[in-house]
Design an enzyme around this catalytic site. Structure first.
Site, short mmCIF file in Angstrom:
data_model
loop_
_atom_site.label_atom_id
_atom_site.label_comp_id
_atom_site.label_asym_id
_atom_site.label_seq_id
_atom_site.Cartn_x
_atom_site.Cartn_y
_atom_site.Cartn_z
NE ARG A 122 41.87 43.52 36.86
CZ ARG A 122 42.83 43.54 35.92
NH1 ARG A 122 43.99 44.09 36.18
NH2 ARG A 122 42.63 43.01 34.73
CD GLN A 127 34.58 39.09 35.87
OE1 GLN A 127 33.46 38.93 35.39
NE2 GLN A 127 35.50 38.14 35.84
CG ASP A 130 39.13 45.34 35.56
OD1 ASP A 130 39.91 46.31 35.59
OD2 ASP A 130 39.52 44.18 35.36
CB SER A 133 40.00 44.62 32.24
OG SER A 133 40.82 43.96 33.19
CE1 TYR A 228 47.41 44.96 36.16
CE2 TYR A 228 46.26 44.53 38.22
CZ TYR A 228 46.26 45.02 36.92
OH TYR A 228 45.11 45.54 36.39
#
Length: 379
Positions: A122, A127, A130, A133, A228
């Protein structure tokens, strides 16, 4: 290199690993794309659409996999599917490798290198890769709609000649990507929203979306890594339950999203709490695939217990297969283009994204986190 997409075999799955637009981009980059016939049907992508994008259609899983240099999937393959794969090929998919040791063993036996979409770091430059997400965003949205559909009242304040309807109250457990989208969606629909999370730093995000943050005093019982929760103490969970015990009595809908990587989902809503809720209220348990955040949730079913509707729908992104597949295809193709060119893989083993997502390589399990979890499980 030949990239193959085979049909997904997991229950409740309608997504496909590559969309026609992603195929078109990969073909333009010099890759050969092979799509198993019918692989895109659940996402409303026909074989003809894939052919127009430049793909070749294969008939049967065995044929599709045997030709592949790279296999891209949504879910982890079965051991049987691994047997069809070419020795030395590369797999990219969700793996959650610590949950499928037999599949990992099968991959190693055939010398298949594997990259896990769930293990992509992450970090800012990853991004676009990902998938966690992109899919959680859709899941949070859909959870609110499922809850609203099951609720016997509307969300917004409504003033009518016959009287005023007060807004519904939504309580969201977890302010990660899914939880924040649930908050935003419920707020857009006019609900009064409260949220709780083990990470106090999410307070600002919740409040920026118009929600009220319910904070547990003292977060020393929580270990957070990479954004997390890795571990939550029993003492902290007890404090959290005390905090929300009174709030859940007022909620019309409770949406739970809490997960602890490598462990069963924590039980946040006990049977006693369910009994305390108003008749007709709804719980949407987004963690049902990992054991559930509600003690009464049933995987794959919607039940009524003590007058409360409890929705245990797994794989919420798959209920929005068009968007979910398009976003996942962008994630996985971006990762592939980072790892390889049409001539082959770069194998930059110490590069951060490669190192984080690589699970098996040259017949060995190489991912440190997966090794750690499996070691604890076997000890």
């Amino acid at each position: 290199m030949k990239i193959t997409v085979s049909k997904e075999t997991k229950s409740f799955e309608k997504r496909v690993a590559l969309s026609p637009s992603a195929v078109k981009s990969l073909v333009k980059a010099g890759f050969v794309c092979i799509i198993e016939s019918g692989a895109g049907d659940g996402s409303y992508f026909s074989d003809e659409t894939y052919e127009e994008a430049g793909a070749t259609i294969a008939f049967g899983t065995a044929q599709a996999l045997r030709e592949a240099d790279v296999i891209v999937k949504v879910n982890a393959p079965t051991v049987e599917e691994v047997q069809f794969m070419k020795r030395g090929s590369v797999l990219i998919s969700y793996l959650y490798a610590y949950t499928i040791p037999t599949v990992i063993d099968a991959l190693n036996e055939k010398g298949i290198a594997s990259f896990a979409m769930d293990a992509v770091p992450r970090i800012s430059r990853a991004q676009k890769m990902d998938a966690l997400s992109s899919q959680a965003n859709l899941a949070g949205y859909k959870a609110v709609l499922l809850g609203a559909n099951a609720l016997g009242k509307i969300f917004p304040l409504m003033m009518t000649a016959a009287g005023t309807i007060t807004p519904s109250r939504v309580l969201v457990f977890g302010a990660g990507v899914a939880g924040l989208q649930a908050i935003a969606t419920a707020k857009r629909l006019g609900a009064v929203v409260e949220a709780t999370d083990v990470r106090p730093e999410t307070k600002e995000q919740v409040e920026s979306l118009g929600g009220r943050f319910l904070q547990v005093e003292g977060a020393e019982g929580v270990k957070v890594e990479g954004g997390y929760a890795r571990e939550v103490s029993a003492e902290y969970l007890q404090k959290q339950q005390e905090l929300i015990k009174n709030r859940i009595k007022e909620a019309d809908i409770a949406i739970t999203t809490a997960l602890v990587i490598g462990k069963k989902a924590p039980v946040l809503i006990t049977e006693e709490m369910v009994r305390s809720m108003k008749p007709g209220s709804v719980i949407v348990d987004m963690a049902v695939e990992s054991g559930g955040n509600c003690a009464l949730s049933v995987f794959g079913k919607t039940i009524i217990a003590h007058g409360i509707t409890i929705i245990g729908e797994p794989n919420l992104p798959s209920l929005l297969p068009v968007n979910a597949s398009e976003l996942y295809a962008k994630n996985i193709s971006t990762l592939l283009l980072h790892l390889a060119t049409s001539a082959g893989f770069k194998w930059e083993i110490e590069e951060e994204i490669t190192k984080g997502s690589l699970i098996t390589y040259q017949g060995e399990l190489v991912n440190a986190f997966t090794k750690e979890i499996l070691a604890k499980t076997n000890s």
